[in-house]
Scaffold this active site. Structure first.
Site, mmCIF file in Angstrom:
data_model
loop_
_atom_site.group_PDB
_atom_site.id
_atom_site.type_symbol
_atom_site.label_atom_id
_atom_site.label_comp_id
_atom_site.label_asym_id
_atom_site.label_seq_id
_atom_site.Cartn_x
_atom_site.Cartn_y
_atom_site.Cartn_z
ATOM 1 N N SER A 196 -1.897 2.562 -2.639
ATOM 2 C CA SER A 196 -2.880 3.465 -2.022
ATOM 3 C C SER A 196 -3.750 4.110 -3.101
ATOM 4 O O SER A 196 -4.935 4.358 -2.895
ATOM 5 C CB SER A 196 -2.175 4.533 -1.181
ATOM 6 O OG SER A 196 -1.260 5.243 -1.982
ATOM 7 N N CYS B 144 0.843 -1.200 0.000
ATOM 8 C CA CYS B 144 0.000 0.000 0.000
ATOM 9 C C CYS B 144 0.876 1.247 0.000
ATOM 10 O O CYS B 144 0.710 2.150 0.801
ATOM 11 C CB CYS B 144 -0.959 -0.028 1.192
ATOM 12 S SG CYS B 144 -2.361 1.074 0.977
ATOM 13 N N GLY B 145 1.817 1.254 -0.922
ATOM 14 C CA GLY B 145 2.675 2.432 -1.088
ATOM 15 C C GLY B 145 2.045 3.396 -2.070
ATOM 16 O O GLY B 145 0.823 3.559 -2.099
ATOM 17 N N LYS C 80 12.333 -4.447 -18.010
ATOM 18 C CA LYS C 80 11.235 -4.173 -18.949
ATOM 19 C C LYS C 80 11.562 -4.728 -20.332
ATOM 20 O O LYS C 80 10.689 -5.256 -21.022
ATOM 21 C CB LYS C 80 10.974 -2.672 -19.001
ATOM 22 C CG LYS C 80 10.392 -2.150 -17.679
ATOM 23 C CD LYS C 80 10.507 -0.637 -17.580
ATOM 24 C CE LYS C 80 9.905 -0.117 -16.281
ATOM 25 N NZ LYS C 80 10.221 1.319 -16.073
ATOM 26 N N GLY D 253 4.429 1.887 -17.030
ATOM 27 C CA GLY D 253 3.329 2.488 -16.274
ATOM 28 C C GLY D 253 1.979 2.396 -16.946
ATOM 29 O O GLY D 253 1.474 1.318 -17.222
ATOM 30 N N VAL E 264 5.349 -2.757 -17.157
ATOM 31 C CA VAL E 264 6.141 -2.123 -18.221
ATOM 32 C C VAL E 264 5.543 -0.781 -18.600
ATOM 33 O O VAL E 264 4.392 -0.705 -19.022
ATOM 34 C CB VAL E 264 6.201 -3.005 -19.481
ATOM 35 C CG1 VAL E 264 7.129 -2.383 -20.515
ATOM 36 C CG2 VAL E 264 6.658 -4.404 -19.149
#
Lengths: 429, 429
Positions: free
Chosen positions: B18, B13-14, B206, B135, B133
């Site tokens: 979050s 939950c970083g 990636k 975002g 990969v």
């Protein structure tokens, strides 16, 4: 891997269809490995059976498309005929007879997508149509699936290669519209009758499809405000350059600020050279998507052509075949928001207006008064005068399109305004 | 619509987790409509339970991630912890206990993707990882699905935002590497320990994932040739400019010309300013894909950050939930080609080499002889001399990397070569 092949019927064997058939043959092993079963082309419906079609078994050719989709053993029908009828009836018949459908038919989807989706759902079939928008560029799937957990607020795209080629040519060579159109025709980028492209009908169909998917609602081609590029002049392009802009034919789909309605429109517009869409050259397409969480995304590639469109068709074919094997269907229509489509007058945009005016004191004051009366705020004004004539270039702040066009109408009535040389919207800022 | 909710467990939950939780709450109605059933967050595993997490019911917080994935009633586990362990064991345990998994874990997928895919298949679950990969940029789904009917030959991408920010800063301001890194750190684009980014580890993970998907084979991070940007100098950037190029850290995955092997590499390279990747600024990512039928495609957007990554995670969550409802699974691993990964020495590329040489006659002849002996053909040479010192900039034609590096080694041994100031590959032409 299953050895019994999935059966595919192809409706139409023109530039796209013949390429689909070719790849199905030459890449049969790859397709089988990716699907989990071989695919077999069992019939190709054409209008002219006598035409020689290299690489296609003549025994597969038929002129009776209806009988082909009624066979009852077809797993997937690939429709690349285009146009409303007979494509619509054939697709519905395919659903009734057990087949899922892959279509590249933007006109039909933009006109009657809701009915087709309803038929697919009724019979438990898939309807995939990646190739209907922007050729090979993955766009339908990213919007329908990748962004399914996000909220798309805006889609801004160059979705017609012919018009982009023409405008790019005008921009780089200083050519006028007719000259650039001639070159596009000579190079095969424009058809003999370029109406569908240059008047924006093609882009409007794509805008309707994109708006529907992006906002989970229904938008038909008739809901899309449409202006073509035939009136764009070399002077407009030069004006755009002076503003650090270029002119593109844009398809713009927006969610209203209050979230309660959407708009869809196609028209030429000035966009800043710094915008990623400004550098889309020649006949390439690109679509810029703004989503709440994802931010700004852009998808770029060839928007038309036999091979690129076939690539999109085959990607869908693989997906639909996998679904068939898994006895599942992919995501269907998602139109739950039922957001109304607002008319063009409610779109908030900016205008770049070029006026020919009398070169005498007080003209600017008169003009400025008209803007103020219409509630349109002016961003910049540039005056140029020579030999008793003058031109006035006004760029407005954002205002409803109705107020902007009302302003232009009022300006035309001023004695000191000899003519409105050009009006163009400014986008992408 | 089904009223019984699908149960989701969140591991981590970083910044990303979050945001996933926030969007699941604020956009619950939209997600339910798109999935066909509501989704309910039933547990959030964290390391520091005392930290205040706005918008998340404290009753959902647990430090026992293992117990959470073992509950047996979880439909989907979202893993945003990162790193190899405990993520790997938790994902496998989730599969065993009935859950499908959405992961953003590039390191794990690049290290052990094959085992995870095998576990997913064994238990009949989904493993989706769009967020691993680039975002928010839809890339895994387009490659896995949209291009499933095409043959991808090349993937060329800017897949690390930190290094792109640094190189862009060096390019636009003339700053050196350290100065640009300091600015990236100050603005939050680089972490306190920037090693994973600037040494190319992040991009290599990636590249491994992209190569595996693009070529339907298996590529691990250890198969990827990797060079970072720490040795890129302001002089390199200036040299690139003189050639009409810019410097980017590229992830390049290629199918060999004979189709029998693939390569994957990450290194800084000069690319022409006319290439679409050249205009990717700041921390944006973009991936250029060349496919046989589709042609050249590009996907552009924010490659990192909480919201963009959450968008990708939620898109996968919607797809996996739909699959669950339909009692189906999406496409699994497609690694049927089993193509070997060739070493860097076999990659065919071009070099831009800057030499400090003695300013006397015959030096160019000596240097040219070394190139000829190594079988490397020279494209252009530029000589500059002053005060008894001279520099020689050589750009080669395409040659195997082994021959190019052999050439550099031999050049270093020449008495007249005082030093090799820089070597950089030239790509994208």
């Amino acid at each position: 891997m299953r050895t019994r092949p999935l059966k595919v019927a192809l409706l139409g064997c023109g530039v796209v269809g013949s390429e689909v058939a070719r790849i199905m043959t030459t890449h049969a092993d790859d397709l089988a490995a990716r699907i989990g079963a071989p695919v077999e082309l069992v019939g190709v419906a054409v209008r002219r059976p006598s035409k020689v079609r290299e690489g296609i078994d003549p025994a597969l050719i038929t002129t009776d498309a209806t009988a082909l989709v009624q066979r009852g053993d077809i797993d997937v029908v690939v429709e690349v005929i285009g146009g409303i009828e007979p494509a619509r009836t054939l697709i519905t018949t395919a659903f009734e007879n057990g087949a899922s459908v892959v279509s590249a038919n933007k006109a039909l989807l933009a006109e009657d997508g809701a009915a087709l989706h309803a038929a697919a759902e009724k019979y438990g079939r898939d309807l995939y149509y990646e190739a209907a928008v922007a050729g090979a560029i993955p766009l339908v799937r990213p919007l329908r699936e990748s962004l399914a957990g996000d909220k798309v607020n805006r889609v801004l795209g160059i979705v017609n290669g012919t018009t982009n080629f023409i405008l790019d040519k005008m921009d780089t060579s200083g050519a006028g519209y007719s000259e650039a159109l001639d070159e596009a025709t000579a190079l095969g980028y424009a058809e003999a009758d370029p109406t569908a492209d240059v008047e924006g009908f093609d882009a409007a169909a794509k805008a309707a499809i994109l708006a529907g998917i992006a906002f989970h609602t229904r938008v038909k081609i008739g809901d899309v405000h449409r202006e073509g590029i035939t009136e764009v002049t070399a002077a407009d392009i030069a004006s755009a350059r002076r503003m650090g802009c270029t002119v593109k034919l844009l398809a713009i789909c927006e969610r209203a600020a209050d979230g309660r309605s959407v708009t869809a429109r196609v028209h030429p517009a000035m966009i800043p050279l710094s915008h990623p869409l400004a550098s889309v050259r020649e006949a390439y397409n690109a679509v810029f998507v703004e989503a709440e969480a994802a931010g700004q995304l852009m998808f770029y590639g060839p928007g038309a052509g036999g091979s690129p469109t076939a690539s999109a068709v085959l990607g869908d074919l693989v997906a639909v075949c996998r679904n068939k094997l898994g006895e599942a269907t992919g995501p269907g229509e998602s139109a739950y928001t039922r957001l109304p489509v607002s008319p063009m007058g409610e779109v908030v945009t900016r205008y770049h207006i070029s006026l020919d005016v009398a070169d005498k004191p007080g003209v600017l004051a008169q003009v400025a008064t008209v803007f103020a009366e219409q509630g349109v705020s002016i961003d910049t004004v540039r005056q140029q005068g020579k030999d008793g004539e003058a031109s006035l270039v006004v760029v407005t702040h954002r205002a409803p399109d109705a107020a902007l066009s009302g302003t232009v109408e009022a300006l035309r009535k001023l004695d000191t305004v000899r003519g409105v040389a050009s009006i163009m919207r400014v986008e992408g800022e």
